[in-house]
Write a protein that holds these residues in place. Structure first.
Motif, short mmCIF file in Angstrom:
data_model
loop_
_atom_site.label_atom_id
_atom_site.label_comp_id
_atom_site.label_asym_id
_atom_site.label_seq_id
_atom_site.Cartn_x
_atom_site.Cartn_y
_atom_site.Cartn_z
N GLU B 8 0.84 -1.20 0.00
CA GLU B 8 0.00 0.00 0.00
C GLU B 8 0.87 1.24 0.00
O GLU B 8 1.65 1.46 0.90
N LYS B 9 0.71 2.05 -1.04
CA LYS B 9 1.44 3.30 -1.08
C LYS B 9 0.74 4.36 -0.20
O LYS B 9 1.40 5.19 0.42
N LEU B 10 -0.58 4.28 -0.17
CA LEU B 10 -1.37 5.23 0.62
C LEU B 10 -2.36 4.45 1.46
O LEU B 10 -2.94 3.46 1.00
N LEU B 11 -2.57 4.92 2.70
CA LEU B 11 -3.56 4.31 3.58
C LEU B 11 -4.23 5.43 4.37
O LEU B 11 -3.55 6.23 5.00
N SER B 12 -5.54 5.46 4.30
CA SER B 12 -6.29 6.51 4.97
C SER B 12 -7.31 5.89 5.91
O SER B 12 -8.08 5.02 5.48
N VAL B 13 -7.30 6.30 7.17
CA VAL B 13 -8.25 5.80 8.16
C VAL B 13 -8.78 6.98 8.96
O VAL B 13 -8.23 8.07 8.92
N PHE B 14 -9.86 6.70 9.70
CA PHE B 14 -10.40 7.72 10.59
C PHE B 14 -9.83 7.54 11.99
O PHE B 14 -9.47 6.43 12.41
N LYS B 15 -9.77 8.63 12.71
CA LYS B 15 -9.29 8.62 14.09
C LYS B 15 -10.09 7.60 14.89
O LYS B 15 -11.31 7.54 14.79
N GLY B 16 -9.37 6.78 15.68
CA GLY B 16 -10.02 5.78 16.50
C GLY B 16 -10.19 4.43 15.82
O GLY B 16 -10.50 3.44 16.49
#
Lengths: 113, 112
Positions: B8-16
């Protein structure tokens, strides 16, 4: 304070110029390394040294050269800079007996016009 | 030859939310694995290494020799975890080979 220092932080230079990127560490480490890193890409080892008068080429072929005359100093030289040398150069050091934990300098961002 | 793959070059998650950064390696000998992190405008620094078996900033990573993986995990991501993460490999014990091989890195973004 024990640290690893790289100068300059940024360098913009014309094609054909000779440049030396400085790297010094006050951490008392024997091993030192130079990496090349293009934006958003992995680090590639271009040179390393295990001590004074010891230098080896890394995994990525580079037209640069290095020297290790003093334990704390590991400069990298490009005799004739070219646009293809534009990149970020990171210096690192590590010590014997602590596995291979490497400590990095802040880097030199080189642009050759 | 040593190789490190971060798929994975990019990984986006939400806080928590939980986060897992994947790392697979290829090496014929006994490896030593590391995670390095680079926060914005800071230098690259060690986050953790597998032989320490410790948790740093809530992150853990377990070496799975059967799957040749060293995934980095955190159960509850924080905004300050946003950074570039690099997995790296070297020969265990060093010996004549203290070189580190790095993966291409994963940029983690933790959204509020």
């Amino acid at each position: 304070e024990a640290d690893i220092y790289q100068t300059p932080r940024y360098l913009v230079i014309g094609t054909g110029k000779k440049i030396t990127l400085e790297c010094s560490q006050t951490m008392g480490h024997d091993k030192m390394y130079w990496y090349q890193q293009d934006p958003g890409m992995e680090l590639h080892l271009i040179h390393y040294s295990y001590g004074v008068n010891s230098t080896e080429k890394g995994d990525l072929s580079s037209e640069s050269t290095v020297s290790r005359i003093r334990t704390e100093h590991f400069p990298l030289t490009l005799e004739s800079a070219r646009p293809s040398h534009t990149s970020q150069y990171l210096c690192a050091s590590s010590e014997w007996g602590r596995g291979n934990i490497q400590y990095f300098g802040a880097g030199t961002r080189l642009s050759v016009l | 030859a040593q190789r490190v793959t971060q798929p994975e070059k990019l990984l986006s998650v939400f806080k928590g939310a939980p986060v897992e950064l994947k790392c697979n390696y290829s090496y014929s000998g006994s490896p030593e694995l590391f995670w390095y992190v680079q926060y914005s405008r800071q230098r690259l620094q060690l986050l953790l290494r597998h032989i320490s078996r410790e948790s740093i900033k809530g992150f853990t990573a377990d070496l799975n020799k059967g799957e040749t993986s060293f995934h980095l995990k955190k159960p509850f991501a924080q905004e300050e975890d946003s950074a570039m993460y690099y997995c790296a490999l070297s020969a265990a014990g060093g010996g004549s080979n203290y070189k580190l091989t790095f993966g291409k890195g994963t940029l983690l973004t933790v959204n509020p």
